[in-house]
Scaffold this motif. Sequence first.
Motif, PDB file in Angstrom:
ATOM      1  N   LYS A  86      97.911  18.289 -94.694  1.00  0.00           N
ATOM      2  CA  LYS A  86      98.090  19.951 -94.204  1.00  0.00           C
ATOM      3  C   LYS A  86      98.738  20.776 -94.933  1.00  0.00           C
ATOM      4  O   LYS A  86      98.332  22.138 -95.370  1.00  0.00           O
ATOM      5  N   ASP A  87     100.042  20.450 -95.534  1.00  0.00           N
ATOM      6  CA  ASP A  87     100.717  21.492 -96.294  1.00  0.00           C
ATOM      7  C   ASP A  87     100.768  21.400 -97.871  1.00  0.00           C
ATOM      8  O   ASP A  87     100.969  22.343 -98.444  1.00  0.00           O
ATOM      9  N   TRP A  88     100.366  20.138 -98.376  1.00  0.00           N
ATOM     10  CA  TRP A  88     100.304  19.890 -99.724  1.00  0.00           C
ATOM     11  C   TRP A  88      98.872  19.531-100.317  1.00  0.00           C
ATOM     12  O   TRP A  88      98.467  20.174-101.307  1.00  0.00           O
ATOM     13  N   GLY A  89      98.482  18.731 -99.416  1.00  0.00           N
ATOM     14  CA  GLY A  89      96.875  18.176-100.161  1.00  0.00           C
ATOM     15  C   GLY A  89      97.026  17.236-101.072  1.00  0.00           C
ATOM     16  O   GLY A  89      96.024  16.880-101.775  1.00  0.00           O
ATOM     17  N   THR A  90      98.274  16.707-101.382  1.00  0.00           N
ATOM     18  CA  THR A  90      98.538  15.626-102.173  1.00  0.00           C
ATOM     19  C   THR A  90      99.705  14.884-101.878  1.00  0.00           C
ATOM     20  O   THR A  90     100.744  15.250-101.236  1.00  0.00           O
ATOM     21  N   PHE A  91      99.868  13.543-102.370  1.00  0.00           N
ATOM     22  CA  PHE A  91     101.041  12.784-101.935  1.00  0.00           C
ATOM     23  C   PHE A  91     100.899  11.377-102.847  1.00  0.00           C
ATOM     24  O   PHE A  91      99.801  11.130-103.439  1.00  0.00           O
ATOM     25  N   GLN A  92     102.226  10.961-103.039  1.00  0.00           N
ATOM     26  CA  GLN A  92     102.478   9.653-103.870  1.00  0.00           C
ATOM     27  C   GLN A  92     102.258   8.599-102.842  1.00  0.00           C
ATOM     28  O   GLN A  92     103.007   8.580-101.744  1.00  0.00           O
ATOM     29  N   LEU A  93     101.552   7.708-102.882  1.00  0.00           N
ATOM     30  CA  LEU A  93     101.179   6.476-102.147  1.00  0.00           C
ATOM     31  C   LEU A  93     101.719   5.334-102.589  1.00  0.00           C
ATOM     32  O   LEU A  93     101.417   4.728-103.694  1.00  0.00           O
ATOM     33  N   VAL A  94     102.862   4.795-101.925  1.00  0.00           N
ATOM     34  CA  VAL A  94     103.200   3.672-102.259  1.00  0.00           C
ATOM     35  C   VAL A  94     102.926   2.255-101.420  1.00  0.00           C
ATOM     36  O   VAL A  94     102.431   2.390-100.504  1.00  0.00           O
ATOM     37  N   ASN A  95     103.257   1.090-101.865  1.00  0.00           N
ATOM     38  CA  ASN A  95     102.844  -0.332-101.118  1.00  0.00           C
ATOM     39  C   ASN A  95     101.406  -0.083-100.977  1.00  0.00           C
ATOM     40  O   ASN A  95     100.940  -0.296 -99.677  1.00  0.00           O
ATOM     41  N   HIS A  96     100.684   0.338-101.720  1.00  0.00           N
ATOM     42  CA  HIS A  96      99.192   0.926-101.560  1.00  0.00           C
ATOM     43  C   HIS A  96      98.334  -0.678-101.544  1.00  0.00           C
ATOM     44  O   HIS A  96      97.313  -0.434-101.094  1.00  0.00           O
ATOM     45  N   GLY A  97      98.886  -1.788-102.087  1.00  0.00           N
ATOM     46  CA  GLY A  97      97.887  -2.818-102.222  1.00  0.00           C
ATOM     47  C   GLY A  97      97.069  -2.969-103.356  1.00  0.00           C
ATOM     48  O   GLY A  97      96.484  -4.069-103.288  1.00  0.00           O
ATOM     49  N   VAL A  98      97.007  -2.126-104.042  1.00  0.00           N
ATOM     50  CA  VAL A  98      96.056  -2.408-105.238  1.00  0.00           C
ATOM     51  C   VAL A  98      96.921  -3.408-106.284  1.00  0.00           C
ATOM     52  O   VAL A  98      98.050  -3.297-106.588  1.00  0.00           O
ATOM     53  N   SER A  99      96.159  -4.412-106.868  1.00  0.00           N
ATOM     54  CA  SER A  99      96.931  -5.626-107.462  1.00  0.00           C
ATOM     55  C   SER A  99      97.474  -5.023-108.830  1.00  0.00           C
ATOM     56  O   SER A  99      96.984  -4.184-109.376  1.00  0.00           O
ATOM     57  N   ILE A 100      98.506  -5.685-109.154  1.00  0.00           N
ATOM     58  CA  ILE A 100      99.174  -5.284-110.366  1.00  0.00           C
ATOM     59  C   ILE A 100      98.180  -5.865-111.380  1.00  0.00           C
ATOM     60  O   ILE A 100      97.904  -5.056-112.660  1.00  0.00           O
ATOM     61  N   GLY A 101      97.619  -6.810-111.622  1.00  0.00           N
ATOM     62  CA  GLY A 101      96.326  -7.307-112.375  1.00  0.00           C
ATOM     63  C   GLY A 101      95.300  -6.141-112.490  1.00  0.00           C
ATOM     64  O   GLY A 101      95.005  -5.953-113.779  1.00  0.00           O
ATOM     65  N   ALA A 102      94.773  -5.720-111.494  1.00  0.00           N
ATOM     66  CA  ALA A 102      93.927  -4.656-111.640  1.00  0.00           C
ATOM     67  C   ALA A 102      94.282  -3.510-112.489  1.00  0.00           C
ATOM     68  O   ALA A 102      93.718  -2.796-113.438  1.00  0.00           O
ATOM     69  N   LEU A 103      95.453  -2.997-112.094  1.00  0.00           N
ATOM     70  CA  LEU A 103      96.290  -1.752-112.946  1.00  0.00           C
ATOM     71  C   LEU A 103      96.579  -2.102-114.070  1.00  0.00           C
ATOM     72  O   LEU A 103      96.268  -1.263-115.032  1.00  0.00           O
ATOM     73  N   LYS A 104      97.135  -3.191-114.723  1.00  0.00           N
ATOM     74  CA  LYS A 104      97.437  -3.510-115.663  1.00  0.00           C
ATOM     75  C   LYS A 104      96.215  -3.587-116.598  1.00  0.00           C
ATOM     76  O   LYS A 104      96.077  -3.067-117.828  1.00  0.00           O
ATOM     77  N   GLY A 105      95.182  -4.170-116.222  1.00  0.00           N
ATOM     78  CA  GLY A 105      94.003  -4.325-116.855  1.00  0.00           C
ATOM     79  C   GLY A 105      93.166  -3.207-117.305  1.00  0.00           C
ATOM     80  O   GLY A 105      92.830  -2.996-118.362  1.00  0.00           O
ATOM     81  N   ILE A 106      93.234  -2.147-116.438  1.00  0.00           N
ATOM     82  CA  ILE A 106      92.794  -0.919-116.835  1.00  0.00           C
ATOM     83  C   ILE A 106      93.384  -0.265-117.625  1.00  0.00           C
ATOM     84  O   ILE A 106      92.934   0.470-118.500  1.00  0.00           O
ATOM     85  N   ARG A 107      94.726   0.033-117.539  1.00  0.00           N
ATOM     86  CA  ARG A 107      95.686   0.670-118.392  1.00  0.00           C
ATOM     87  C   ARG A 107      95.396   0.235-119.701  1.00  0.00           C
ATOM     88  O   ARG A 107      95.496   0.948-120.633  1.00  0.00           O
ATOM     89  N   GLU A 108      95.564  -1.129-120.019  1.00  0.00           N
ATOM     90  CA  GLU A 108      95.487  -1.677-121.244  1.00  0.00           C
ATOM     91  C   GLU A 108      94.128  -1.273-121.811  1.00  0.00           C
ATOM     92  O   GLU A 108      94.060  -0.856-122.923  1.00  0.00           O
ATOM     93  N   SER A 109      93.035  -1.481-121.137  1.00  0.00           N
ATOM     94  CA  SER A 109      91.649  -1.114-121.683  1.00  0.00           C
ATOM     95  C   SER A 109      91.540   0.378-122.176  1.00  0.00           C
ATOM     96  O   SER A 109      90.843   0.749-123.225  1.00  0.00           O
ATOM     97  N   VAL A 110      92.167   1.283-121.235  1.00  0.00           N
ATOM     98  CA  VAL A 110      92.145   2.669-121.588  1.00  0.00           C
ATOM     99  C   VAL A 110      92.851   3.046-123.056  1.00  0.00           C
ATOM    100  O   VAL A 110      92.363   3.750-123.862  1.00  0.00           O
ATOM    101  N   LYS A 111      94.106   2.420-122.861  1.00  0.00           N
ATOM    102  CA  LYS A 111      94.951   2.713-124.120  1.00  0.00           C
ATOM    103  C   LYS A 111      94.085   2.198-125.414  1.00  0.00           C
ATOM    104  O   LYS A 111      94.100   2.741-126.433  1.00  0.00           O
ATOM    105  N   GLU A 112      93.698   1.118-125.412  1.00  0.00           N
ATOM    106  CA  GLU A 112      92.832   0.404-126.430  1.00  0.00           C
ATOM    107  C   GLU A 112      91.591   1.104-126.762  1.00  0.00           C
ATOM    108  O   GLU A 112      91.411   1.521-128.048  1.00  0.00           O
ATOM    109  N   PHE A 113      90.868   1.623-125.919  1.00  0.00           N
ATOM    110  CA  PHE A 113      89.759   2.577-126.219  1.00  0.00           C
ATOM    111  C   PHE A 113      90.180   3.682-127.018  1.00  0.00           C
ATOM    112  O   PHE A 113      89.652   4.063-127.979  1.00  0.00           O
ATOM    113  N   PHE A 114      91.051   4.481-126.656  1.00  0.00           N
ATOM    114  CA  PHE A 114      91.415   5.762-127.197  1.00  0.00           C
ATOM    115  C   PHE A 114      92.151   5.856-128.559  1.00  0.00           C
ATOM    116  O   PHE A 114      92.462   6.506-129.292  1.00  0.00           O
TER     117      PHE A 114
END
Length: 380
Positions: A86-114
């Motif tokens: 209501k007041d911000w329209g944005t927030f930092q979500l913690v303990n979100h459940g997205v796996s470390i493996g999925a985050l690591k994989g996409i970050r490494e791929s993006v970095k290598e692409f650019f």
Amino acid sequence: METEGKTMRMETVPENLEWSLSTASVQELMKDQRLDGVLPRYSRDVDAIGDICEVDVPHIDMAKLMKEEYNNSQKTELLKLRSACKDWGTFQLVNHGVSIGALKGIRESVKEFFELPLREKMRWAQRPGSLEGYGHAFVTSEEQKLDWNDILFLKTLPPDCRSYDLWPDNPSHFQRALETYTEEMRELAVSIVKYMVKGMMMTADGLEAADDGAEEDHNKLFCESLRRGNYDVRINCYPPCPQPERVMGITPHVDISAVTLLVECGNTPGLHVLKDGRWVIVPPVDGAILVNLGAIMQIFSNGIYKAPDHRAMVNKYKERLSIVTFCYPDPSLDIGPSKQLTGESARTPPIYKTVTNSDYFHHFFNLKQAHDPFLDSLKI
């Protein structure tokens, strides 16, 4: 079209915002050792930057929202979520459940692409008539000011919407990493929107609205539609800039999604959110995913929630990479205010029109300017 030089041109002028003129690769510009300032097409008045402040953006704990039994801890977190939307329209979500493996994989791929040479990245360049691929977004004339970024934009869900010929196969693990990542982000979007809608129906003191049959079903239908909806990924590269105070990484705008999920690839700040007339710096938070509300959520909440104006700024010395997932409801679902909020029993008139999904996007992509007040144009 030049693939090795600085500028990649198309002769055809875009008819609307669904595609973009090709412009210089900002990464390549920064490799030019003679560039000690900002080229005129990128340079903006310092006054355009506005007031900037540092205020903590709300943090929401997904684990507390997902407690099996409804208790005071979950209720408190739901109220925090309602307040953040209501007041911000944005927030930092913690303990979100997205796996470390999925985050690591996409970050490494993006970095290598650019890190690839321009000639190689151009294998997946945007084509006339589409925003998909490697390039830029919303460049509709040779005169407009340009944003200081390069992007890779891809449609990811449902699977039959994918243009695999525009999905990089270098690095070799890119496609698989993006598939895994998108599936997990869909699960997160479905979950967090359910709690947003639950919070939307609460009063400020935590009382929940009474169920109202078919009108309550409209809320459930909206939440479930995120599982069948469309998901687009925009990967942003913001190279360092010799005069960062004179450029915009991304011009201020409101997302047109239901929700947007942002993952940083490092610890370089750059995102700003407009709050009470001032730009708030949103630094990366280790382990968090930033959730940003889009226009569809503001409309569905009948204006209770806000889709914030936000922008990206750049750094003088460091590159910034971010991965942005735009989450949309099923295209078969009309876009309008919740019937539980605006139905007969609620006695609250709708602020926004209800339109078909196709009309909603047609209206946005055919705006005269990329940053017209889109939400205002949908008010009754």
